[in-house]
Design an enzyme around this catalytic site. Structure first.
Site, PDB file in Angstrom:
ATOM      1  N   TYR A 178      -0.918 -24.151  -7.356  1.00 37.80           N
ATOM      2  CA  TYR A 178      -1.801 -23.964  -8.511  1.00 37.80           C
ATOM      3  C   TYR A 178      -0.996 -23.679  -9.776  1.00 37.80           C
ATOM      4  O   TYR A 178      -1.144 -24.363 -10.791  1.00 37.80           O
ATOM      5  CB  TYR A 178      -2.773 -22.820  -8.220  1.00 37.80           C
ATOM      6  CG  TYR A 178      -3.856 -22.634  -9.255  1.00 37.80           C
ATOM      7  CD1 TYR A 178      -4.657 -23.698  -9.660  1.00 37.80           C
ATOM      8  CD2 TYR A 178      -4.105 -21.379  -9.810  1.00 37.80           C
ATOM      9  CE1 TYR A 178      -5.671 -23.522 -10.594  1.00 37.80           C
ATOM     10  CE2 TYR A 178      -5.119 -21.195 -10.738  1.00 37.80           C
ATOM     11  CZ  TYR A 178      -5.894 -22.266 -11.131  1.00 37.80           C
ATOM     12  OH  TYR A 178      -6.897 -22.086 -12.057  1.00 37.80           O
ATOM     13  N   THR A 209      -5.390  -2.174  -4.262  1.00 38.74           N
ATOM     14  CA  THR A 209      -4.822  -1.590  -5.487  1.00 38.74           C
ATOM     15  C   THR A 209      -4.360  -2.667  -6.473  1.00 38.74           C
ATOM     16  O   THR A 209      -3.912  -2.349  -7.576  1.00 38.74           O
ATOM     17  CB  THR A 209      -3.627  -0.649  -5.193  1.00 38.74           C
ATOM     18  OG1 THR A 209      -2.660  -1.396  -4.461  1.00 38.74           O
ATOM     19  CG2 THR A 209      -4.058   0.569  -4.396  1.00 38.74           C
ATOM     20  N   GLN A 210      -4.458  -3.951  -6.079  1.00 37.97           N
ATOM     21  CA  GLN A 210      -4.097  -5.006  -7.041  1.00 37.97           C
ATOM     22  C   GLN A 210      -5.077  -4.973  -8.211  1.00 37.97           C
ATOM     23  O   GLN A 210      -6.244  -4.643  -8.041  1.00 37.97           O
ATOM     24  CB  GLN A 210      -4.038  -6.389  -6.367  1.00 37.97           C
ATOM     25  CG  GLN A 210      -5.336  -6.979  -5.897  1.00 37.97           C
ATOM     26  CD  GLN A 210      -5.613  -6.651  -4.436  1.00 37.97           C
ATOM     27  OE1 GLN A 210      -5.409  -5.531  -4.009  1.00 37.97           O
ATOM     28  NE2 GLN A 210      -6.105  -7.617  -3.680  1.00 37.97           N
ATOM     29  N   ARG A 234      -2.614  -7.971 -13.258  1.00 36.11           N
ATOM     30  CA  ARG A 234      -2.901  -9.043 -14.207  1.00 36.11           C
ATOM     31  C   ARG A 234      -3.802  -8.503 -15.307  1.00 36.11           C
ATOM     32  O   ARG A 234      -4.955  -8.144 -15.065  1.00 36.11           O
ATOM     33  CB  ARG A 234      -3.599 -10.152 -13.459  1.00 36.11           C
ATOM     34  CG  ARG A 234      -3.445 -11.468 -14.100  1.00 36.11           C
ATOM     35  CD  ARG A 234      -4.264 -12.461 -13.377  1.00 36.11           C
ATOM     36  NE  ARG A 234      -3.507 -13.317 -12.498  1.00 36.11           N
ATOM     37  CZ  ARG A 234      -4.084 -14.089 -11.602  1.00 36.11           C
ATOM     38  NH1 ARG A 234      -5.375 -14.068 -11.452  1.00 36.11           N
ATOM     39  NH2 ARG A 234      -3.360 -14.868 -10.858  1.00 36.11           N
TER      40      ARG A 234
HETATM   41  N1  UDP Z   1     -10.017 -10.669  -3.246  1.00 36.19           N
HETATM   42  C1  UDP Z   1     -10.485  -9.821  -2.247  1.00 36.19           C
HETATM   43  N2  UDP Z   1     -11.583 -10.200  -1.548  1.00 36.19           N
HETATM   44  C2  UDP Z   1     -12.244 -11.367  -1.779  1.00 36.19           C
HETATM   45  C3  UDP Z   1     -11.767 -12.226  -2.802  1.00 36.19           C
HETATM   46  C4  UDP Z   1     -10.631 -11.849  -3.507  1.00 36.19           C
HETATM   47  O1  UDP Z   1      -9.909  -8.758  -2.016  1.00 36.19           O
HETATM   48  O2  UDP Z   1     -13.257 -11.629  -1.102  1.00 36.19           O
HETATM   49  C5  UDP Z   1      -8.847 -10.263  -4.054  1.00 36.19           C
HETATM   50  C6  UDP Z   1      -7.751 -11.324  -4.118  1.00 36.19           C
HETATM   51  O3  UDP Z   1      -6.836 -11.151  -3.068  1.00 36.19           O
HETATM   52  C7  UDP Z   1      -7.138 -11.051  -5.484  1.00 36.19           C
HETATM   53  C8  UDP Z   1      -8.304 -10.531  -6.320  1.00 36.19           C
HETATM   54  O4  UDP Z   1      -9.304 -10.109  -5.380  1.00 36.19           O
HETATM   55  O5  UDP Z   1      -6.151 -10.046  -5.402  1.00 36.19           O
HETATM   56  C9  UDP Z   1      -8.913 -11.586  -7.233  1.00 36.19           C
HETATM   57  O6  UDP Z   1      -9.145 -12.738  -6.473  1.00 36.19           O
HETATM   58  P1  UDP Z   1      -9.821 -14.040  -7.038  1.00 36.19           P
HETATM   59  O7  UDP Z   1      -9.752 -15.066  -5.943  1.00 36.19           O
HETATM   60  O8  UDP Z   1     -11.156 -13.715  -7.595  1.00 36.19           O
HETATM   61  O9  UDP Z   1      -8.939 -14.507  -8.265  1.00 36.19           O
HETATM   62  P2  UDP Z   1      -7.358 -14.585  -8.493  1.00 36.19           P
HETATM   63  O10 UDP Z   1      -7.119 -13.569  -9.555  1.00 36.19           O
HETATM   64  O11 UDP Z   1      -6.646 -14.269  -7.218  1.00 36.19           O
HETATM   65  O12 UDP Z   1      -7.150 -15.978  -8.957  1.00 36.19           O
END
Ligand code: UDP
Length: 318
Positions: free
Chosen positions: A153, A218-219, A287
């Site tokens: 991506y 915690t992300q 982010r």
């Molecule tokens: N995430 C999660 N559970 C979910 C979907 C996403 O914990 O059902 C986490 C994912 O690992 C990431 C964050 O939420 O750290 C945001 O994920 P998303 O796919 O919405 O967008 P990204 O920022 O990763 O493109």
């Protein structure tokens, strides 16, 4: 900038979540729109307006000569959900590289502006201890994983950005806008369960199923309300002057995924249980955008916080 209102604005991915909101806004303002969409993650959206035309096609496979003269281009076409592109990288590789190259040819042919939808993902894992709590600036250096499950991506988007930059170097009018986690109602409806974190959490909480949190939660992410994303994109599209090479579009309000679950549960009044799953090694840990550049350029800035956005979603579900 050449903006002949007789010709349509070409919006690729115009039936997707961001695209259809953008199209609706422009149709309301009486612009003529042509959408190109392959409907991998979207449905053909009913518009019913004579100023609207849809071409159902994959942007990486179109014949350039089959597209009539346009007044400008906004290139959104790409899968964005990690769960989907990790299974099939061509869903992001083709539209962002071959698709972008073809659209640049159209922009050259018609002498018009092109905006390319890039992503915060191009920053990979920035050294956030070096950002002075300001959020990620467009000039930040990224730490990017190579040839990983997710790298297709960011690699495809970065290649698309380079094509746009090269077009600019040769006199083209263009910018790369980098979106940070846009959300809103009716998101990912075609792919619930494979979609992004907010629709996933709302869907699972509403069904009484445990939500899944990858890692310890915690992300950090920063979520931008859809209408504000549309306004930001249009503020760049209609900006009268030279556009920068890259611009962040996001909300400068960081939240951990764990706290996001808590907030959704509170605002939408839903109970929840959590199943913790292993996190992908290159899932970005932090982010948050710095949006000073777009603010000083077009005056756009985010105003709708996460509580307010989630309340609008809650009310739209009543
Ligand atoms: N995430 C999660 N559970 C979910 C979907 C996403 O914990 O059902 C986490 C994912 O690992 C990431 C964050 O939420 O750290 C945001 O994920 P998303 O796919 O919405 O967008 P990204 O920022 O990763 O493109």
């Amino acid at each position: 900038m050449h903006l002949n209102p007789e010709n349509p604005i070409l919006i690729t991915g115009g039936d997707g979540f961001i695209g259809r909101n953008l199209v609706q806004r422009l149709i309301q303002q009486n612009y003529t729109i042509t959408v190109i969409d392959n409907h991998v993650t979207s449905y053909p959206y009913k518009i019913g307006n004579p100023n609207f035309r849809r071409i159902t096609a994959d942007i990486s496979e179109i014949e350039i000569d089959s597209i009539p003269e346009v007044s400008g281009i906004i290139h959104l076409a790409s899968v964005a959900a990690p769960q989907l592109y990790k299974k099939d990288p061509s869903l992001v590789l083709k539209p962002n590289t071959i698709g972008t190259a073809k659209l640049i040819e159209i922009a050259k042919r018609d002498g018009v502006r092109i905006l390319f939808a890039s992503t915060s993902e191009v920053y990979g894992n920035v050294r956030w201890d070096k950002t002075d709590e300001k959020g990620i600036e467009e000039e930040n250096n990224a730490i990017v994983k190579l040839l990983s499950k997710r790298s297709c991506y960011s690699a495809a988007k970065r290649f698309g950005e380079e094509l746009i930059l090269n077009f600019k170097k040769n006199g083209g009018d263009a910018t790369n806008f980098r979106l940070f986690n846009v959300y809103g109602p009716d998101m990912d409806t075609k792919n619930i369960g494979y979609g992004r974190v907010i629709p996933n959490f709302i869907h699972k909480m509403s069904c009484g199923e445990p939500i899944e949190i990858f890692g310890d939660g915690t992300q950090v992410r920063s979520f931008l309300w859809i209408d504000e994303a549309v306004e930001a994109i249009l503020s760049l599209y209609f900006y009268e002057g030279d556009l920068p090479d890259a611009v962040n579009i996001g909300n400068d309000e960081p939240i951990t995924i764990k706290n996001l679950a808590e907030k959704i549960s509170k605002v939408l009044d839903l109970n929840y249980r959590v199943k913790y799953l292993e996190m992908e090694e290159d899932d970005p840990l932090w982010r948050r955008p710095c949006v000073e550049k777009i603010k000083s350029l077009t005056g756009w800035e985010p105003k709708i916080g996460l509580d307010e956005g989630l309340r609008i979603i809650a009310n739209s579900k009543l």
